[in-house]
Enzyme design. Structure first.
Site, short mmCIF file in Angstrom:
data_model
loop_
_atom_site.label_atom_id
_atom_site.label_comp_id
_atom_site.label_asym_id
_atom_site.label_seq_id
_atom_site.Cartn_x
_atom_site.Cartn_y
_atom_site.Cartn_z
N LYS A 1 0.08 9.17 1.39
CA LYS A 1 -0.91 9.76 2.05
C LYS A 1 -0.75 9.46 3.46
CE LYS A 1 -3.84 6.07 2.79
NZ LYS A 1 -4.06 5.57 4.17
N ASP B 147 -8.46 3.82 -2.16
CA ASP B 147 -7.64 4.96 -1.80
C ASP B 147 -7.08 5.63 -3.22
OD1 ASP B 147 -7.58 5.04 0.74
OD2 ASP B 147 -5.76 3.78 0.95
C1 LIG Z 1 -7.30 2.35 5.16
C2 LIG Z 1 -7.37 3.22 3.95
O1 LIG Z 1 -5.94 3.10 3.47
C3 LIG Z 1 -7.81 4.25 4.27
O2 LIG Z 1 -7.48 5.39 3.51
C4 LIG Z 1 -8.13 2.55 3.03
O3 LIG Z 1 -9.62 2.52 3.63
C5 LIG Z 1 -8.03 1.24 2.41
O4 LIG Z 1 -8.05 1.51 0.83
P1 LIG Z 1 -7.40 0.47 -0.16
O5 LIG Z 1 -6.04 0.07 0.28
O6 LIG Z 1 -7.57 1.16 -1.31
O7 LIG Z 1 -8.48 -0.91 0.10
P2 LIG Z 1 -9.21 -1.42 -1.19
O8 LIG Z 1 -8.22 -2.18 -2.06
O9 LIG Z 1 -10.20 -0.57 -1.69
O10 LIG Z 1 -9.78 -2.71 -0.29
C6 LIG Z 1 -8.98 -3.66 0.11
C7 LIG Z 1 -9.74 -4.48 1.45
O11 LIG Z 1 -9.88 -3.40 2.69
C8 LIG Z 1 -11.12 -3.34 3.18
N1 LIG Z 1 -11.74 -2.05 3.05
C9 LIG Z 1 -11.16 -1.22 2.38
C10 LIG Z 1 -11.84 -0.01 2.34
C11 LIG Z 1 -12.98 0.17 3.24
N2 LIG Z 1 -13.59 1.37 3.19
N3 LIG Z 1 -13.76 -0.72 3.77
C12 LIG Z 1 -12.95 -1.96 3.64
O12 LIG Z 1 -13.36 -2.83 4.59
C13 LIG Z 1 -11.80 -4.73 2.52
O13 LIG Z 1 -11.62 -5.47 3.22
C14 LIG Z 1 -11.27 -4.61 1.09
O14 LIG Z 1 -11.35 -5.88 0.36
N1 LIG Z 2 2.31 -1.15 -6.78
C1 LIG Z 2 2.54 -1.89 -5.63
N2 LIG Z 2 3.17 -1.25 -4.76
C2 LIG Z 2 3.12 -1.98 -3.52
N3 LIG Z 2 2.33 -3.14 -3.04
C3 LIG Z 2 1.60 -3.39 -4.35
C4 LIG Z 2 1.53 -2.78 -5.42
N4 LIG Z 2 0.75 -3.30 -6.30
C5 LIG Z 2 0.10 -4.37 -5.50
N5 LIG Z 2 0.61 -4.37 -4.34
C6 LIG Z 2 -0.01 -5.36 -3.25
O1 LIG Z 2 -0.73 -4.43 -2.33
C7 LIG Z 2 -0.32 -4.90 -1.03
C8 LIG Z 2 -0.38 -3.53 -0.27
O2 LIG Z 2 0.62 -2.45 -0.56
P1 LIG Z 2 0.54 -1.24 -0.50
O3 LIG Z 2 1.81 -0.66 -0.22
O4 LIG Z 2 -0.35 -0.48 -1.30
O5 LIG Z 2 -0.36 -1.07 0.88
P2 LIG Z 2 -0.73 0.32 1.90
O6 LIG Z 2 0.10 1.38 1.71
O7 LIG Z 2 -0.93 -0.12 3.57
O8 LIG Z 2 -2.06 0.48 1.20
P3 LIG Z 2 -3.33 1.61 1.67
O9 LIG Z 2 -2.57 2.56 2.57
O10 LIG Z 2 -4.08 2.14 0.49
O11 LIG Z 2 -4.40 0.40 2.61
C9 LIG Z 2 1.37 -5.41 -1.21
O12 LIG Z 2 1.54 -6.15 -0.04
C10 LIG Z 2 1.52 -6.13 -2.29
O13 LIG Z 2 0.80 -7.24 -2.08
#
Ligand SMILES: C[C@](O)(CO)[C@H](O)COP(=O)(O)OP(=O)(O)OC[C@H]1O[C@@H](n2ccc(N)nc2=O)[C@H](O)[C@@H]1O
Ligand SMILES: Nc1ncnc2c1ncn2[C@@H]1O[C@H](COP(=O)(O)OP(=O)(O)OP(=O)(O)O)[C@@H](O)[C@H]1O
EC number: 2.7.1.148
Length: 339
Positions: free
Chosen positions: A50, A177
């Site tokens: 996304k 997400d």
């Molecule tokens: C930045 C985005 O990727 C935008 O779509 C999302 O808001 C993040 O979504 P995500 O990676 O699924 O995050 P989550 O696993 O739910 O949360 C991880 C951490 O991100 C922060 N978090 C996330 C979502 C949100 N609305 N507020 C937050 O402050 C919190 O510290 C939380 O503990």
């Molecule tokens: N299947 C997975 N693939 C990648 N990372 C994973 C997975 N499961 C757990 N993780 C952990 O989650 C952390 C974040 O990875 P991810 O690739 O989801 O980040 P991101 O794309 O920045 O997430 P978002 O955009 O949802 O905030 C990684 O550093 C890893 O420790």
């Protein structure tokens, strides 16, 4: 939009069942041939990345999350999750970023399998294999994609027949997400981003993505957002009507004029070199440039496929990023692939 909708899901699962699985024929010299279906041997699900075209962030809530007006757009970069029965729950991963993916039970795919198994009172013993093309810790919801993919794949493998609402509930427990990774297309996420309203998209939007040399932690970027905004009055996040109209029209110029990401200053503060990547893409002719979600992947909206190639070439030559990819949006959500 929702390839994961109940009807669509039933259809694809049936396709898998008929296309791939063994069907036993009982020997029967007279009368009709009896057939019996066996469960699938393995199921593969494809899930998109996304980009957030609007990411408006409110003040930190008491639970540590932030309320969002989060306009998600699924883009055509995909992970594939394959699930097959096994003696114990285990995860393997292939792809350029595989070394950075945890293979223990913290992997979102493993957590998804455990959550569905717990709800249906069965063993989560499966082998989950992730073919990873979405950058890790890149702000493109790669882990979330694997969680949604594993959930849909296990649902098909086990024949749990969970409703769409149940699957979305489990997704929301796994991460903010994850529900969007299941449904794809375009959607407004409110609450912490998990409460979705589908949005119309009236055409194809072309994107170029520049992957950075290292990752950024999502919680760290939200913390930096809080630090930068300390003492300021943070307004309630509100979805932009102009942006939603631009999506519905399929108009890249109008979308370029309305994209926004409140996490961008925080991502740039933690990773200042991203400013050079954004500038390189804009100089090459991108309509707009922004950090994708919490970063550090940078996203460039372009007018057409030819412009995507030009911008991608310039970004590669700029030396400001690790790799460059082009992709079209919207992409469908988690989809069971045909056997
Ligand atoms: C930045 C985005 O990727 C935008 O779509 C999302 O808001 C993040 O979504 P995500 O990676 O699924 O995050 P989550 O696993 O739910 O949360 C991880 C951490 O991100 C922060 N978090 C996330 C979502 C949100 N609305 N507020 C937050 O402050 C919190 O510290 C939380 O503990
Ligand atoms: N299947 C997975 N693939 C990648 N990372 C994973 C997975 N499961 C757990 N993780 C952990 O989650 C952390 C974040 O990875 P991810 O690739 O989801 O980040 P991101 O794309 O920045 O997430 P978002 O955009 O949802 O905030 C990684 O550093 C890893 O420790």
């Amino acid at each position: 939009m929702a390839a994961a909708g109940p009807a669509a899901r039933r259809a694809v699962v049936r396709r898998v069942a008929f296309g791939r699985h063994r069907t036993a024929r009982a020997p029967s010299p007279v009368g009709p041939v009896e057939t019996q279906e066996f469960p699938p041997v393995s199921v593969t699900v494809r899930v998109p990345a996304k980009v957030n075209v609007q990411l408006s962030v409110g003040a930190a809530r008491p639970d540590g999350f932030h309320d969002l007006a989060n306009v998600f757009l699924a883009v055509g970069l995909y992970d594939e999750v394959t699930v097959a029965p096994a003696d114990t729950l285990r995860v393997t991963c292939e792809g350029p970023d595989a070394a950075h993916v945890p293979l223990d039970r913290t992997n979102l795919a493993a957590r998804a399998a455990e959550a569905l198994a717990a709800r249906y009172g069965r063993s989560p013993a499966v082998h989950l294999h992730i073919a990873k093309d979405i950058p890790v810790a890149g702000g493109m919801a790669g882990g979330s994609a694997d969680g949604a993919g594993a959930l849909l794949a296990c649902d098909a493998l086990w024949g749990t027949g969970a409703s769409r609402a149940e699957l979305l509930d489990i997704c929301a427990e796994l991460g903010s997400d994850v529900p969007f990774s299941l449904v794809g297309g375009a959607a407004l996420g409110t609450g912490r981003g998990e409460r979705l309203t589908a949005l119309d998209v009236g055409g194809t939007f072309r994107w170029v993505f520049a992957m950075a040399g290292r990752g950024l932690s999502t919680p760290a970027v939200f913390r930096e957002f809080d630090r930068l905004g300390a003492g300021a009055d943070i307004p309630e996040p509100v979805a932009s009507a102009e942006l939603i109209a631009a999506l519905a029209k399929g108009d890249p110029d109008a979308l370029a004029a309305t994209v926004s990401n409140d996490l961008q200053p925080a991502a740039l503060s933690l990773y200042p070199e991203l400013a050079d990547t954004l500038a390189a893409g804009l100089a090459a002719g991108a309509l707009t440039a922004l950090v994708s979600g919490s970063g550090p992947t940078t996203a460039f909206l372009v007018r057409d496929a030819a412009s995507a190639e030009t911008v991608a070439r310039s970004l590669r030559a700029s030396g400001t990023c690790r790799t460059v990819r082009t992709a079209a949006a919207p992409a469908p959500g988690a989809t069971v692939l045909t056997a």
